[in-house]
Design a protein around this motif. Structure first.
Motif, PDB file in Angstrom:
ATOM      1  N   TRP A  52     -23.405   2.135 -16.530  1.00 54.12           N
ATOM      2  CA  TRP A  52     -21.400   2.804 -16.463  1.00 54.12           C
ATOM      3  C   TRP A  52     -21.018   2.312 -17.710  1.00 54.12           C
ATOM      4  CZ3 TRP A  52     -18.626   0.074 -19.911  1.00 54.12           C
ATOM      5  CH2 TRP A  52     -16.449   0.153 -18.962  1.00 54.12           C
ATOM      6  N   PHE A  53     -21.475   2.525 -18.211  1.00 56.05           N
ATOM      7  CA  PHE A  53     -21.687   3.084 -20.234  1.00 56.05           C
ATOM      8  C   PHE A  53     -21.225   4.298 -19.605  1.00 56.05           C
ATOM      9  CE2 PHE A  53     -21.747   3.669 -23.912  1.00 56.05           C
ATOM     10  CZ  PHE A  53     -20.369   3.884 -24.410  1.00 56.05           C
ATOM     11  N   LEU A  54     -22.761   4.730 -19.077  1.00 54.82           N
ATOM     12  CA  LEU A  54     -22.899   6.054 -19.740  1.00 54.82           C
ATOM     13  C   LEU A  54     -21.732   7.037 -18.616  1.00 54.82           C
ATOM     14  CD1 LEU A  54     -26.663   5.807 -20.607  1.00 54.82           C
ATOM     15  CD2 LEU A  54     -24.878   6.117 -22.702  1.00 54.82           C
ATOM     16  N   THR A  55     -22.547   6.657 -17.536  1.00 52.23           N
ATOM     17  CA  THR A  55     -21.471   7.166 -16.332  1.00 52.23           C
ATOM     18  C   THR A  55     -19.994   7.254 -16.019  1.00 52.23           C
ATOM     19  OG1 THR A  55     -21.988   5.763 -14.231  1.00 52.23           O
ATOM     20  CG2 THR A  55     -24.074   7.270 -15.366  1.00 52.23           C
ATOM     21  N   GLN A  56     -19.321   6.177 -16.147  1.00 51.82           N
ATOM     22  CA  GLN A  56     -18.421   5.817 -15.914  1.00 51.82           C
ATOM     23  C   GLN A  56     -17.846   5.625 -17.508  1.00 51.82           C
ATOM     24  OE1 GLN A  56     -17.145   5.455 -12.868  1.00 51.82           O
ATOM     25  NE2 GLN A  56     -18.917   6.259 -11.900  1.00 51.82           N
ATOM     26  N   ALA A  57     -17.496   5.216 -18.133  1.00 48.87           N
ATOM     27  CA  ALA A  57     -16.665   4.403 -19.216  1.00 48.87           C
ATOM     28  C   ALA A  57     -16.516   5.714 -20.422  1.00 48.87           C
ATOM     29  CB  ALA A  57     -17.170   3.269 -19.979  1.00 48.87           C
ATOM     30  N   GLN A  58     -17.443   6.963 -20.096  1.00 47.33           N
ATOM     31  CA  GLN A  58     -17.490   8.223 -20.954  1.00 47.33           C
ATOM     32  C   GLN A  58     -17.162   9.025 -20.511  1.00 47.33           C
ATOM     33  OE1 GLN A  58     -18.441   8.241 -24.306  1.00 47.33           O
ATOM     34  NE2 GLN A  58     -18.368   5.218 -23.183  1.00 47.33           N
ATOM     35  N   PHE A  59     -16.186   9.324 -18.700  1.00 45.32           N
ATOM     36  CA  PHE A  59     -16.364  10.210 -18.244  1.00 45.32           C
ATOM     37  C   PHE A  59     -14.826  11.610 -18.554  1.00 45.32           C
ATOM     38  CE2 PHE A  59     -14.167  12.025 -14.999  1.00 45.32           C
ATOM     39  CZ  PHE A  59     -14.540  12.726 -13.895  1.00 45.32           C
TER      40      PHE A  59
END
Length: 191
Positions: A52-59
């Motif tokens: 989630w951190f890599l794909t959503q939070a950093q979007f």
């Protein structure tokens, strides 16, 4: 347009979310009631949280900033929130995707965190409109949004598909720049 910076009151710190916050975020999300109205529980496991951190939070950092919510006294990560859907032409954004640990709900945490985001949005980014959305049936969230000073605008029917395949009706709220001075004053009295 966004500047990654920390925002503080006397009780709450908002820091741009980074790897150092993930263990605290994982602990904050372990009570199932936290996820009753949220679209996805990204604290189910450390692996899901990292994904989630890599794909959503950093979007798209031009459209959103995700913050860790930290209690200033204990230095404990108690949740997350974000400013997102930045529309540079219309000078608007949304505040949301917030979760706060069950132990910290109905405390000063949400008021302080939202005050910091609103102050940043209106006073630093010079936005003219902030939107808040929540599940139609999430009365706890709806009440919290109203307590911030936001105005109910109506329901958007079948606005989002949920993980179980059903659709959510979304309750929509807003604060606009003309309302901000009064909202700011009321929030500062409560801080």
């Amino acid at each position: 347009m966004f500047t990654l910076q920390t925002h503080k009151t006397n009780k709450v710190i908002l820091e741009p979310l980074s790897h150092k916050h993930l263990n605290g975020l994982y602990k904050a999300g372990q009570h199932p009631i936290v996820w009753q109205w949220v679209l996805i529980n990204y604290t189910k496991s450390h692996d899901i949280l990292k994904e989630w951190f890599l794909t959503q939070a950093q979007f798209n950092k031009n459209e959103q900033i995700v913050f860790a919510i930290i209690d200033k006294d204990t230095q404990q990560v108690v949740g997350t929130t974000r400013l997102f859907k930045l529309d540079k032409f219309n000078l608007s954004a949304e505040i949301g995707h917030t979760f706060i640990s069950n132990d910290w709900q109905r405390t000063y945490i949400n008021t302080h965190a939202k005050y910091l985001l609103l102050k940043y949005a209106f006073d630093e980014l010079n936005l003219v409109r902030i939107t808040f959305n929540t599940h139609e049936k999430n009365q706890k969230s709806r009440n919290a949004i109203i307590r911030l000073g936001a105005h109910f605008e109506g329901l958007a029917y079948k606005d989002r598909k949920l993980s179980d395949g059903s659709y959510r009706n979304t309750a929509k709220f807003s604060i606009v720049d003309e309302q901000w001075p009064d909202v700011k004053s009321q929030l500062e009295e409560r801080l």
